[in-house]
Design an enzyme around this catalytic site. Structure first.
Site, PDB file in Angstrom:
ATOM      1  N   GLU A  54      51.426  34.883  81.663  1.00 33.61           N
ATOM      2  CA  GLU A  54      51.225  35.204  83.059  1.00 33.61           C
ATOM      3  C   GLU A  54      52.495  35.846  83.642  1.00 33.61           C
ATOM      4  O   GLU A  54      52.971  35.352  84.622  1.00 33.61           O
ATOM      5  CB  GLU A  54      50.641  33.980  84.008  1.00 33.61           C
ATOM      6  N   HIS A  82      50.206  31.206  89.078  1.00 29.51           N
ATOM      7  CA  HIS A  82      49.563  31.615  87.825  1.00 29.51           C
ATOM      8  C   HIS A  82      48.725  33.190  88.121  1.00 29.51           C
ATOM      9  O   HIS A  82      48.724  33.528  88.798  1.00 29.51           O
ATOM     10  CB  HIS A  82      48.507  30.691  87.615  1.00 29.51           C
ATOM     11  N   GLU A 101      46.290  31.743  91.734  1.00 30.19           N
ATOM     12  CA  GLU A 101      46.032  32.672  90.654  1.00 30.19           C
ATOM     13  C   GLU A 101      46.186  34.107  91.054  1.00 30.19           C
ATOM     14  O   GLU A 101      45.273  34.526  91.911  1.00 30.19           O
ATOM     15  CB  GLU A 101      44.582  32.323  90.138  1.00 30.19           C
TER      16      GLU A 101
END
Ligand code: ZN
Length: 454
Positions: A180, A312, A391
């Site tokens: 990531e 992330h 995210e």
């Protein structure tokens, strides 16, 4: 072991030590029945799913090698599942990610955000910052990885020696999942903003807190994405090596974000070393998880640790702890309503920056149930009040292979969230540690919210 490695290299097309993804595709599938879900769940043993958990209606991305392409299409079509090509050649995107973007130049010292950087470059830059900002930036090594690399970060303190015995503290974690790459690229940007921004709100946030920022807490995995396998996720502990049907190298690591010692191995994690979500042999078995746990506890002793933010990708979400709770059960987190309110307001500012839509909620509500993650441990065991997991971009078009041109806009919108988050955290009384009063008020607000939304 040596034979296995050689076999692995031959079988999986490594060139110059790096695994090739030439003509690999990423397929997009949308399960609509229980049968689809069951069938895709079975396939997770053979293919690299970019989405960790399969459920009805979820947008599933699956990495498929050219050798298995025909089989995959046949199998999905056989159960009435329509697979469309999302990425037609994964290697093209991997190559593109190594090219700096052309556009606005951004730099601090020798570092910039026009490209993704290796671990060595990131660590060298942290050292450089210590030289550039004497008395403000100090590098810190919070521990060693399985392969002996430093888990290195910076402490940023604009009022060193003037804060008394209960300083406000914030901590930021990046790079726990190796592939990531946008995560360390975001965390390093936050460091830059704290050091150089002239925005009064950023200055206030930067200078009010002692910041402990670690761009890459999984240094072995991150390094391996540069010199071994771009799609690597876990750490590089090989002690559970075994035969995996898809690729034996997969067993050479533990998912650090399933290894933390809070509700370890209860849901959304695996005891199979071949799985991307392998939680390890026991809770906090991994040196990287131990290092972070110990460091967070030391910060708790050092002052008023208010923030812990983990980064992330991908999905465009702000997740609130705990990741095993959904529906009304979210109220088990004492300040859930405030965490939700802060995140919603932050996400509005984020979206206003470049139009990027973000969802807010617990993982179990908007993504999938998970246990053993770092941010849940920070909330549940260290009891830090303001804890989020981001995210970052995107929602699957590029997935983990986000183009370099998106680094800066991604970072700018995250900073907009940060500023708004800090304003509301302060407004709600967290700076003075008086959040308990607000927690009870916010409980009432949440109950009202849930009643209205049902
Ligand atoms: Zn992740």
């Amino acid at each position: 072991m040596y034979v296995n490695i050689v076999l692995c290299l031959l079988l999986f097309g490594y060139t110059n030590g790096q695994r090739s993804y030439e003509n690999y595709k990423v397929y997009k599938v949308l399960p609509t029945t229980d049968k689809h879900v069951q069938m895709l769940t079975d396939l997770q043993k053979e293919y690299d799913f970019w989405s960790e958990v399969v459920s009805i209606g979820s947008d599933i991305r699956v990495l498929v090698s050219p050798e298995k392409d025909e089989e995959f299409i046949k199998y999905t079509a056989g159960v009435g599942l329509n697979a469309t090509v999302g990425i037609s050649n994964v290697q093209d995107l991997i190559n593109a990610q190594m090219q700096p973007t052309v556009g606005r130049s951004t730099s601090l010292g020798s570092f910039n955000w026009e490209q993704y950087h290796s671990l060595a470059t990131i660590h060298a830059w942290l050292d450089e910052l210590q030289t550039m900002y004497p008395g403000i930036v100090t590098t810190v090594n919070v521990g060693s990885s399985y392969e002996g690399r430093q888990i290195k970060g910076v402490i940023i303190d604009f009022k060193s020696g003037q804060r008394g015995d209960n300083p406000l503290i914030g901590m930021i974690e990046g790079g726990i999942h190796a592939r990531e790459w946008i995560s360390p690229a975001t965390v390093t940007w936050i460091i830059k903003e704290f050091l150089t921004s002239t925005d009064p709100d950023v200055r206030f946030m930067a200078e009010t807190f002692v910041w402990h920022i670690i761009p890459v807490i999984n240094p072995d995995g991150y390094s391996y994405t540069f010199d071994g396998d771009r799609m690597w996720r876990k750490n590089r502990n090989p002690n559970h090596y075994t035969n995996c049907s898809s690729n034996n190298d997969l067993s050479n690591g533990i998912d650090l974000n399933r290894n933390f010692n809070y509700l370890w191995m209860t849901v959304g994690a695996s005891l199979n070393p071949c799985d991307q979500t392998f939680a390890g042999a026991s809770a906090a078995s991994e040196p990287e998880a131990q290092a972070i746990q110990n460091y967070v506890l030391s910060l708790k002793r050092a002052g008023n640790l208010i923030y812990y933010i983990a980064f992330h990708s991908y999905s465009q979400m702000v997740l609130i702890p705990y990741s095993h709770l959904s529906g009304q059960n979210v109220l088990q987190v004492p300040n859930y309503a405030e965490l939700y309110e802060i995140a919603i307001r932050g996400a509005e500012k984020l979206t206003a920056t470049h139009g990027t839509a973000y969802q807010v909620g617990t993982s179990a509500d908007i993504l999938y149930e998970v246990s053993g993650s770092s941010f849940d441990w920070v909330k549940g065991v260290a009891e830090v009040p303001i804890v989020y997991l981001f995210e970052l971009r995107d929602v699957g078009e590029y997935g983990f292979l986000l183009p370099t041109a998106q680094i800066v806009p991604n970072n700018e919108e995250v900073m907009a969230y940060f500023v708004e988050m800090d304003k509301n955290t302060r407004r709600l009384g967290y700076y003075s540690g008086s959040s308990a009063v607000y927690a009870s008020v916010s409980l009432i607000v949440t109950i009202a919210f849930l009643m209205l939304s049902n």
